[in-house]
Design a protein around this motif. Structure first.
Motif, mmCIF file in Angstrom:
data_model
loop_
_atom_site.group_PDB
_atom_site.id
_atom_site.type_symbol
_atom_site.label_atom_id
_atom_site.label_comp_id
_atom_site.label_asym_id
_atom_site.label_seq_id
_atom_site.Cartn_x
_atom_site.Cartn_y
_atom_site.Cartn_z
ATOM 1 N N ILE A 17 34.877 30.617 13.379
ATOM 2 C CA ILE A 17 33.549 30.421 12.798
ATOM 3 C C ILE A 17 32.918 31.776 12.523
ATOM 4 O O ILE A 17 32.370 32.016 11.451
ATOM 5 N N SER A 18 33.003 32.681 13.516
ATOM 6 C CA SER A 18 32.421 34.010 13.322
ATOM 7 C C SER A 18 33.058 35.018 14.261
ATOM 8 O O SER A 18 33.591 34.663 15.310
ATOM 9 N N ILE A 19 32.989 36.278 13.839
ATOM 10 C CA ILE A 19 33.425 37.407 14.647
ATOM 11 C C ILE A 19 32.310 38.443 14.587
ATOM 12 O O ILE A 19 31.925 38.880 13.502
ATOM 13 N N PHE A 20 31.783 38.805 15.747
ATOM 14 C CA PHE A 20 30.752 39.835 15.824
ATOM 15 C C PHE A 20 31.394 41.111 16.341
ATOM 16 O O PHE A 20 32.023 41.107 17.386
ATOM 17 N N ARG A 21 31.230 42.200 15.597
ATOM 18 C CA ARG A 21 31.870 43.463 15.949
ATOM 19 C C ARG A 21 30.857 44.597 16.060
ATOM 20 O O ARG A 21 31.186 45.721 15.751
ATOM 21 N N LYS A 22 29.682 44.341 16.483
ATOM 22 C CA LYS A 22 28.661 45.379 16.489
ATOM 23 C C LYS A 22 29.036 46.503 17.445
ATOM 24 O O LYS A 22 29.889 47.311 17.155
ATOM 25 N N VAL A 23 28.422 46.601 18.562
ATOM 26 C CA VAL A 23 28.657 47.684 19.512
ATOM 27 C C VAL A 23 29.720 47.312 20.538
ATOM 28 O O VAL A 23 30.474 48.145 20.991
ATOM 29 N N THR A 24 29.791 46.056 20.874
ATOM 30 C CA THR A 24 30.699 45.599 21.922
ATOM 31 C C THR A 24 32.092 45.304 21.366
ATOM 32 O O THR A 24 32.335 45.420 20.170
ATOM 33 N N ASP A 25 32.976 44.890 22.257
ATOM 34 C CA ASP A 25 34.279 44.391 21.829
ATOM 35 C C ASP A 25 34.049 43.127 21.007
ATOM 36 O O ASP A 25 32.987 42.517 21.090
ATOM 37 N N PRO A 26 35.032 42.727 20.198
ATOM 38 C CA PRO A 26 34.830 41.567 19.330
ATOM 39 C C PRO A 26 34.415 40.307 20.093
ATOM 40 O O PRO A 26 35.033 39.938 21.084
#
Length: 91
Positions: A26-35
């Motif tokens: 659905i989604s992958i967040f890759r901001k500052v943290t690990d995925p």
């Protein structure tokens, strides 16, 4: 180092090995943290965070998920991954 470099299709490969062969991302967040990954598996939403040598699951995480995760990471990154795992913290 390793987890942050994973491509979307590699994350899908890992999630299908751990959760469900038919799951979809659905989604992958890759901001500052690990995925941080959200998948749809059998009409349920599951959330995970992928670290270099471990995986966090917020709801459904099989007992052997760490072993499965490391095997998939080894397939992707090869001997360098195993070497870094074995010698982490000793350098």
């Amino acid at each position: 180092m390793f987890a942050k470099k994973l491509k979307d299709h590699e994350i899908l490969q890992i999630m299908r090995a751990i959760s469900d062969p038919e799951c979809e991302i659905i989604s992958i967040f890759r901001k500052v943290t690990d995925p941080e990954v959200v998948i749809n598996s059998q009409d349920m939403e599951e959330r995970y965070v992928l670290h270099d040598f471990d995986i966090e699951g917020f709801d459904y995480l099989p007992d052997n998920s760490t072993v499965i995760y490391r095997k998939e990471m080894l397939k992707i990154y090869g001997p360098k991954y195993a070497q870094d795992y074995m010698f982490r913290g000793t350098r």
